[in-house]
Design a protein around this motif. Structure first.
Motif, short mmCIF file in Angstrom:
data_model
loop_
_atom_site.label_atom_id
_atom_site.label_comp_id
_atom_site.label_asym_id
_atom_site.label_seq_id
_atom_site.Cartn_x
_atom_site.Cartn_y
_atom_site.Cartn_z
N ALA A 12 -28.68 76.89 -46.20
CA ALA A 12 -28.74 75.68 -47.04
C ALA A 12 -28.47 76.03 -48.50
O ALA A 12 -27.78 75.28 -49.22
CB ALA A 12 -30.10 75.01 -46.89
N ALA A 13 -29.00 77.18 -48.96
CA ALA A 13 -28.78 77.61 -50.36
C ALA A 13 -27.31 77.92 -50.60
O ALA A 13 -26.74 77.53 -51.64
CB ALA A 13 -29.65 78.82 -50.66
N LEU A 14 -26.66 78.59 -49.65
CA LEU A 14 -25.24 78.90 -49.80
C LEU A 14 -24.40 77.62 -49.78
O LEU A 14 -23.42 77.49 -50.54
CB LEU A 14 -24.79 79.84 -48.68
CG LEU A 14 -25.34 81.27 -48.76
CD1 LEU A 14 -24.97 82.05 -47.50
CD2 LEU A 14 -24.82 82.00 -49.99
N ASP A 15 -24.76 76.70 -48.91
CA ASP A 15 -24.05 75.41 -48.89
C ASP A 15 -24.20 74.69 -50.22
O ASP A 15 -23.23 74.07 -50.72
CB ASP A 15 -24.60 74.52 -47.77
CG ASP A 15 -24.07 74.91 -46.41
OD1 ASP A 15 -23.27 75.86 -46.33
OD2 ASP A 15 -24.47 74.27 -45.41
N ALA A 16 -25.38 74.76 -50.83
CA ALA A 16 -25.61 74.12 -52.12
C ALA A 16 -24.74 74.75 -53.21
O ALA A 16 -24.21 74.06 -54.09
CB ALA A 16 -27.09 74.22 -52.49
N ILE A 17 -24.60 76.09 -53.14
CA ILE A 17 -23.76 76.79 -54.13
C ILE A 17 -22.31 76.35 -54.00
O ILE A 17 -21.62 76.04 -54.99
CB ILE A 17 -23.88 78.31 -53.93
CG1 ILE A 17 -25.29 78.77 -54.29
CG2 ILE A 17 -22.85 79.06 -54.77
CD1 ILE A 17 -25.60 80.19 -53.88
N VAL A 18 -21.82 76.32 -52.75
CA VAL A 18 -20.44 75.89 -52.51
C VAL A 18 -20.23 74.45 -52.98
O VAL A 18 -19.20 74.12 -53.59
CB VAL A 18 -20.10 76.02 -51.00
CG1 VAL A 18 -18.73 75.41 -50.70
CG2 VAL A 18 -20.14 77.48 -50.57
N THR A 19 -21.21 73.59 -52.71
CA THR A 19 -21.11 72.19 -53.12
C THR A 19 -21.05 72.04 -54.63
O THR A 19 -20.26 71.24 -55.18
CB THR A 19 -22.31 71.40 -52.56
OG1 THR A 19 -22.32 71.49 -51.14
CG2 THR A 19 -22.24 69.94 -52.98
N LYS A 20 -21.85 72.80 -55.36
CA LYS A 20 -21.85 72.72 -56.83
C LYS A 20 -20.51 73.14 -57.40
O LYS A 20 -19.99 72.54 -58.35
CB LYS A 20 -22.98 73.59 -57.40
CG LYS A 20 -24.37 73.01 -57.19
CD LYS A 20 -25.43 73.83 -57.91
CE LYS A 20 -26.82 73.21 -57.74
NZ LYS A 20 -27.86 73.94 -58.50
N TYR A 21 -19.93 74.20 -56.84
CA TYR A 21 -18.62 74.63 -57.30
C TYR A 21 -17.55 73.60 -56.96
O TYR A 21 -16.61 73.35 -57.73
CB TYR A 21 -18.26 75.99 -56.69
CG TYR A 21 -18.83 77.17 -57.45
CD1 TYR A 21 -18.43 77.45 -58.76
CD2 TYR A 21 -19.75 78.02 -56.85
CE1 TYR A 21 -18.96 78.54 -59.46
CE2 TYR A 21 -20.28 79.11 -57.54
CZ TYR A 21 -19.87 79.37 -58.84
OH TYR A 21 -20.39 80.44 -59.53
N ALA A 22 -17.67 72.99 -55.78
CA ALA A 22 -16.68 71.99 -55.34
C ALA A 22 -16.67 70.80 -56.30
O ALA A 22 -15.61 70.22 -56.58
CB ALA A 22 -16.98 71.54 -53.92
N ARG A 23 -17.85 70.43 -56.80
CA ARG A 23 -17.92 69.31 -57.75
C ARG A 23 -17.20 69.64 -59.05
O ARG A 23 -16.81 68.73 -59.80
CB ARG A 23 -19.38 68.97 -58.02
CG ARG A 23 -20.08 68.30 -56.83
CD ARG A 23 -21.57 68.16 -57.07
NE ARG A 23 -22.24 67.50 -55.94
CZ ARG A 23 -23.55 67.43 -55.78
NH1 ARG A 23 -24.36 67.99 -56.70
NH2 ARG A 23 -24.06 66.83 -54.73
N LEU A 24 -17.05 70.92 -59.32
CA LEU A 24 -16.33 71.36 -60.53
C LEU A 24 -14.88 71.73 -60.21
O LEU A 24 -14.20 72.37 -61.02
CB LEU A 24 -17.05 72.57 -61.15
CG LEU A 24 -18.49 72.32 -61.64
CD1 LEU A 24 -19.16 73.64 -62.03
CD2 LEU A 24 -18.49 71.34 -62.81
N ASP A 25 -14.43 71.34 -59.01
CA ASP A 25 -13.06 71.63 -58.54
C ASP A 25 -12.77 73.13 -58.53
O ASP A 25 -11.67 73.57 -58.90
CB ASP A 25 -12.02 70.91 -59.42
CG ASP A 25 -12.12 69.39 -59.27
OD1 ASP A 25 -12.42 68.95 -58.14
OD2 ASP A 25 -11.93 68.68 -60.26
#
Length: 499
Positions: A460-473
C-alpha cells in the motif's frame, strides 16, 4: 508425516529405558530419583487441592495418574507432570460454583482440547518464544517456588529453621561423598529420623491434609450432555488446556537445554491431554508439567529416563495409601529444604551478573525482567510468558523498523532510489516520506534489490508513492525485486484505494 532415520536419531533418548534396565547403577539412580520426587509431590498435591477447593485425595490421585500416564505417552523423558497451582487457579471457580461433577467434566474437556491443539500443531509455536523470555520464565519460577515455601517458614516453631539449614547442608555435602544416593532423599530420611528420635514438635506432612486410604476409582461426572453444560465448562477447560500446554512445553524446552537432548513437543502436547483425561476419569483434578519437581528429578537427582517419572507416580501412591502413617510424620522442614535447593538450582544466576547485564542488549534484559515481574505479580506462568513475548515482539519491531534506509541519487533526467531493509507495517509507515516528489525529474527508479516486502502495508505504501508521482506526471519504475517480493507485490498492488 514420514519419520526419517535422522529424525529417529535426533529424538532417541540417551540413556534409553532399556539402557537403564541393563545398568544397575543407572536403574538405581532412576528409582531413587523417583522416590525423592514422589515424596516431594505429596505436600504440593495437597496444597494445590486446597487451592482448587477439593479434597486432598483429588490432588494426590491426579499426581499419581498424570505421572504414570505421562511416563508412557509424554514426549519429554524424565519430566514430571502432576497437579499444579496454575491449573488449580484456573478451574477453582468451577468447583466453587458448580460442584465436583462439573469440576471433573472440566478437567476431561481440557484434556480433549489439549489433544486437539496438539493435532493443530500448537507445539510449533514454541519457536516464537525468545531466549530472554525463557530465562525470565525460569527465574520467575524459582522465585514462585521459593515464595510457596514461605508459609512453612513463617510463624512456625523455631526448631524448623535449624532443620531446614541442616537439610540444605546435607544436600550440599552429599555429592562430595557419593552420587549414588540422591542428596534430597538422604536429607529427608535424616531430618525425619532426628524429628522422630528427639520427638520434636514441628509441622509435618500429616498436618497438610488427610491422606487417602484407597486406590482411585472410575469417576463418570454426572452432568447433562447439553450445549448449556458445554458453555459453562468450555471457557475454563480451554484456559486450563492453554495454561497446561504452555507450562509443559516451556518445561520440556528447559529440560532439553539442561540435558542437551531433543524431545517431541507435539507428542508431549497430546500426551498431556491424554493424561488429563485419564486423571479426570479417575477422580483427579488434572495438571501439567511441574518444573520444581522436574528440576529435583533432572538437575538435583540426575534422572534421565521415563523410569523416574513412572516411579515417582507409583511411589506416591504406595506411600500415601500403604505407608500413609509414615509419610505423615515427615517434617515439612525436610521438604522445604529440598524445594529451596531446587530454587537455587533453577534460577539462572548468570543472567543477573553485572558482567552479563553490561554485555547484554538492554532490550533483552527488559524482556527478561518483564517476564519475571508479570509472573510474580499474577502468580501465573502463562500470563508472564505471553507478556514477555509481547514485550519482546514490540521491542524487536521497534528495532527493526529503524534499520530501513532510502538512498537517493539524481542524474540529469532521472532520480534513483535504493531501498535497503525489511519492509513491513512498522518500517514502511514512513517510507512515503523518504521521497522528494516535487524536486525529482520526470523519471524515478526505485531499486528494491536490497529489500524484502513482508506485508500488505508495504505494498500500500509503494502504491501511494507511485500515485503521488503520477499526480505530478512523473513515471516510476520498481526494479530489483526478488521472486517472493515480486509475486507478493504483483498480487496485491493496485488493490488499495488511492490516498
Amino acid at each position: 508425516m514420514t519419520t526419517t532415520a535422522d529424525d529417529r536419531a535426533r529424538y532417541r533418548a540417551n540413556p534409553s529405558v532399556l539402557d537403564a534396565l541393563k545398568s544397575p547403577r543407572l536403574l538405581t539412580r532412576e528409582v531413587l530419583a523417583g522416590l525423592v520426587v514422589g515424596l516431594a509431590l505429596i505436600p504440593e498435591a495437597i496444597a494445590f487441592s486446597i487451592i482448587a477447593g477439593v479434597d486432598p485425595k483429588v490432588g494426590l490421585f491426579s499426581a499419581f495418574v498424570m505421572a504414570v500416564s505421562i511416563a508412557f505417552v509424554g514426549g519429554r523423558p524424565a519430566m514430571i507432570s502432576a497437579a499444579t497451582g496454575a491449573v488449580a487457579l484456573v478451574i477453582a471457580p468451577v468447583m466453587r460454583e458448580h460442584g465436583m461433577d462439573y469440576f471433573i467434566a472440566t478437567v476431561i474437556l481440557a484434556g480433549i482440547f489439549q489433544v486437539l491443539l496438539a493435532v493443530l500443531g500448537v507445539a510449533k509455536l514454541m519457536r516464537f518464544i525468545p531466549r530472554s523470555v525463557m530465562v525470565g520464565f525460569v527465574n520467575a519460577l524459582a522465585i514462585l517456588v521459593f515464595i510457596a515455601q514461605l508459609p512453612h517458614l513463617i510463624d512456625v516453631p523455631w526448631l524448623v529453621y535449624p532443620l531446614v539449614v541442616a537439610g540444605i547442608a546435607i544436600m550440599v555435602l552429599m555429592p562430595r561423598i557419593t552420587k549414588v544416593i540422591p542428596g534430597p532423599l538422604v536429607s529427608i530420611v535424616l531430618i525425619t529420623a532426628v524429628v522422630v528420635v528427639f520427638a520434636l514438635d514441628v509441622p509435618t506432612v500429616g498436618d497438610e491434609g488427610e491422606l487417602p486410604r484407597s486406590l482411585p476409582e472410575l469417576f463418570l461426572p454426572n452432568v447433562p450432555l447439553t450445549w448449556e453444560t458445554f458453555a459453562i465448562i468450555a471457557p475454563f477447560s480451554l484456559g486450563m488446556a492453554l495454561v497446561g500446554l504452555l507450562e509443559s512445553l516451556m518445561t520440556a524446552k528447559l529440560v532439553d537445554e539442561i540435558t542437551d537432548t531433543h524431545s517431541r513437543k507435539t507428542r508431549e502436547a497430546w500426551g498431556q491431554g491424554v493424561a488429563n483425561m485419564l486423571s479426570g476419569f479417575l477422580g483427579g483434578m488434572g495438571g501439567c508439567a511441574m518444573i520444581g519437581q522436574t528440576m529435583i528429578n533432572v538437575k538435583v537427582s540426575g534422572a534421565r529416563t521415563r523410569i523416574s517419572t513412572f516411579c515417582a507416580g507409583v511411589f506416591l501412591l504406595v506411600l500415601v495409601v500403604t505407608l500413609g502413617d509414615i509419610v505423615a510424620i515427615i517434617p515439612m522442614a525436610a521438604l522445604v529444604a529440598v524445594m529451596i535447593m531446587v530454587c537455587v538450582a533453577t534460577f539462572d544466576w548468570h543472567s543477573i551478573r553485572p558482567s552479563t547485564l553490561k554485555r547484554m542488549p538492554k532490550s533483552e534484559t527488559i524482556v527478561m525482567v518483564s517476564t519475571v515481574v508479570m509472573v510474580v505479580l499474577t502468580e501465573n506462568l502463562a500470563i508472564g510468558v505471553v507478556a514477555g513475548v509481547i514485550v519482546a515482539s514490540v521491542l524487536f519491531v521497534r528495532r527493526v523498523a529503524h534499520v530501513v534506509s532510502v538512498t537517493r541519487t539524481v542524474d540529469e533526467d532521472r532520480a534513483h532510489y535504493v531501498v535497503d531493509g525489511a519492509l513491513f507495517f512498522a518500517s514502511s509507515n514512513d517510507l512515503t516520506t523518504q521521497f522528494e516528489y516535487t524536486d525529482d525529474p520526470g523519471r524515478i527508479i526505485i531499486d528494491m534489490s536490497r529489500s524484502h516486502i513482508w506485508d500488505a502495508s508495504t505494498v500500500a505504501a509503494l502504491d501511494a508513492i507511485v500515485t503521488k508521482y503520477a499526480r505530478l506526471d512523473k513515471q516510476v519504475e520498481l526494479v530489483g525485486m526478488n521472486d517472493a517480493t515480486g509475486v507478493f507485490h504483483g498480487r496485491l498492488s493496485g488493490g488499495f484505494p488511492a490516498a
